[in-house]
Design an enzyme around this catalytic site. Structure first.
Site: not given
Ligand SMILES: Cc1ncc(COP(=O)(O)O)c(C=O)c1O
Length: 429
Positions: A148, A241, A269
């Site tokens: 994700y 990511d 985060k």
């Molecule tokens: C690996 C990863 N990338 C991107 C995101 C998206 O971040 P946000 O919820 O701050 O938009 C998340 C959200 O949990 C994530 O776990």
């Protein structure tokens, strides 16, 4: 006898919320539907403890889904926030703290020279994808099933049937054209990766280097190295990511653990210390393609917001080698305690973990990909999670999510967690 929790006030609030917020929440997983119950409304948090609106106390392993590596209402983060807020909450003009945070990130992540801040991980991924497309002059993005990266159109995509390269929308409202520029590959599958990157030109291979959105499913030996080598071979960028793994699993994130560097790193985060923040970082040449240094457009009213920057700096300031060793030790003890609790009642589980992350898969065999996570006993998992909640342990309410142990968790909370887990496992049998 099964334990229970009082949730009269949470239920009342939920009924009211359902009238005003779609599904009663502002982000789907909070609704707890995957474990078959209604959401719990939070009153406050302190350290690793949550207090709900009915007065129930929990040891919290969600910790805002990752940002709160020092726990709730951390005094040093609060102090930094109050000092920053007293000077003004947002200017829409540069502040010195943004340079300090970028420098701190660049010191920690070797592949990062420069940083562009955003207000969420989703925006950061969106920026990385645009930058990768601009840098390569190509459009196709390869991502992994079960990963994700936020809710941007092109990545809300699922694999088509058979060997179809072009993905399909995984949500109504996502244009077919957006999803079809994405290719989905099973995680940890070298042949599938090679096949998917052997046809059309690829702008980027996008991966969570330590996936935690199908539960924690670490890369198998050599898989990240393959991603790096393949990206280089085909002239694509490797975008890692690290929204979850960044500054959580090690000082420099998963890239430090694996030694496999990214061309672009997506962050979020922990760098916002519990306030909205994300970032994309990379080598100077690539990053200077972003406006106003370059022509790739990207902007944000609250990007680099002084409160988020202050909370992020105060959070990172105490994340030294000793902190990561403590977090790793706590996570190991937790994993061992949960494994022991399951073993005592003969419940087959697989516990995947890395420092600061953990998943208890209700599976008889190790989980290497999304198919493995999907094959788990989700019903038993849901019952176990409800059993944990009723015994004062707030674990992520989905088999596809990771637990977030923090530096605020105490040995007493560990003990409470393990005995609650044992009782909840026993209740299932
Ligand atoms: C690996 C990863 N990338 C991107 C995101 C998206 O971040 P946000 O919820 O701050 O938009 C998340 C959200 O949990 C994530 O776990």
């Amino acid at each position: 006898m099964p334990a229970s929790l009082t949730d009269t006030r949470s239920s009342e609030l939920y009924q009211r919320a359902l009238e005003l917020l779609p599904g009663g929440v502002n982000s789907p997983v909070r609704a707890m539907r995957a474990i078959g119950r209604d959401p719990i409304f939070v009153e406050r948090g302190a350290g690793a403890e949550l207090l709900d609106v009915d007065g129930n106390r929990y040891v919290d392993y969600v910790c805002s889904w990752g940002p709160l590596i020092h726990g709730h209402a951390d005094p040093q983060v609060l102090e930094a926030l109050l000092a920053a807020a007293a000077k003004g909450t947002s200017f829409g003009a540069p502040t010195a703290g943004e340079i300090d945070l970028a420098a701190e990130i660049a010191r920690r992540v070797e592949s990062v020279d420069m940083v562009r801040m955003t207000s969420s991980g989703t925006e950061a991924t969106m920026t990385a994808v645009r930058l990768a497309r601009a840098a390569t002059g190509r459009e196709r993005i390869v991502k992994f099933a079960g990963a994700y990266h936020g809710h941007l159109d092109g990545l809300l995509a699922q694999a088509g049937s058979g060997l179809a390269t072009h993905a399909l929308p995984s949500s109504p409202g996502v244009p077919v054209s957006a999803a079809s520029a994405t290719t989905i590959v099973p995680w940890n599958d070298p042949e599938a990766l090679l096949a998917a990157t052997g046809e059309e030109p690829i702008a980027a291979i996008l991966a969570e280097p330590l996936p935690a959105n199908m539960g924690v499913v670490p890369p198998r030996e050599g898989f990240l190295e393959l991603l790096r080598a393949r990206a280089d071979e085909i002239g694509a960028l490797l975008v890692l990511d690290e929204v979850i793994s960044g500054f959580r699993v090690a000082r420099g994130g998963a890239q430090e653990l694996s030694g496999v560097p990214a061309d672009l790193t997506v962050m979020g985060k922990v760098i916002g210390g519990g306030l909205p923040a994300g970032a994309v970082g990379g080598g100077a040449e690539l990053m200077r393609m972003l406006a106003p240094a370059g022509e790739v457009y990207q902007a944000g009213t609250l990007s680099g917001n002084p409160l988020a920057v202050a909370a992020g700096l105060a959070t990172l300031a105490r994340l030294d080698d000793g902190a990561y060793m403590r977090l790793a030790a706590f996570t190991e003890q937790l994993a061992a305690g949960l494994a022991d609790a399951a073993g005592r009642v003969g419940r087959p589980v697989q516990i995947a973990s890395s420092p600061g992350l953990l998943t208890v898969f209700f599976s008889e065999t190790p989980v290497y990909d999304l198919a493995g996570a999907q094959a788990c006993d989700h019903r038993a998992f849901a019952g176990w999670c409800r059993g944990l909640l009723s015994r004062g342990v707030y674990a992520p309410p989905s088999q596809y999510e990771a637990w977030f142990p923090s530096l605020a968790h105490t040995p007493e909370q560990l003990e409470l967690t393990v005995s609650a887990a044992a009782a909840a496992f026993a209740e299932l049998s």
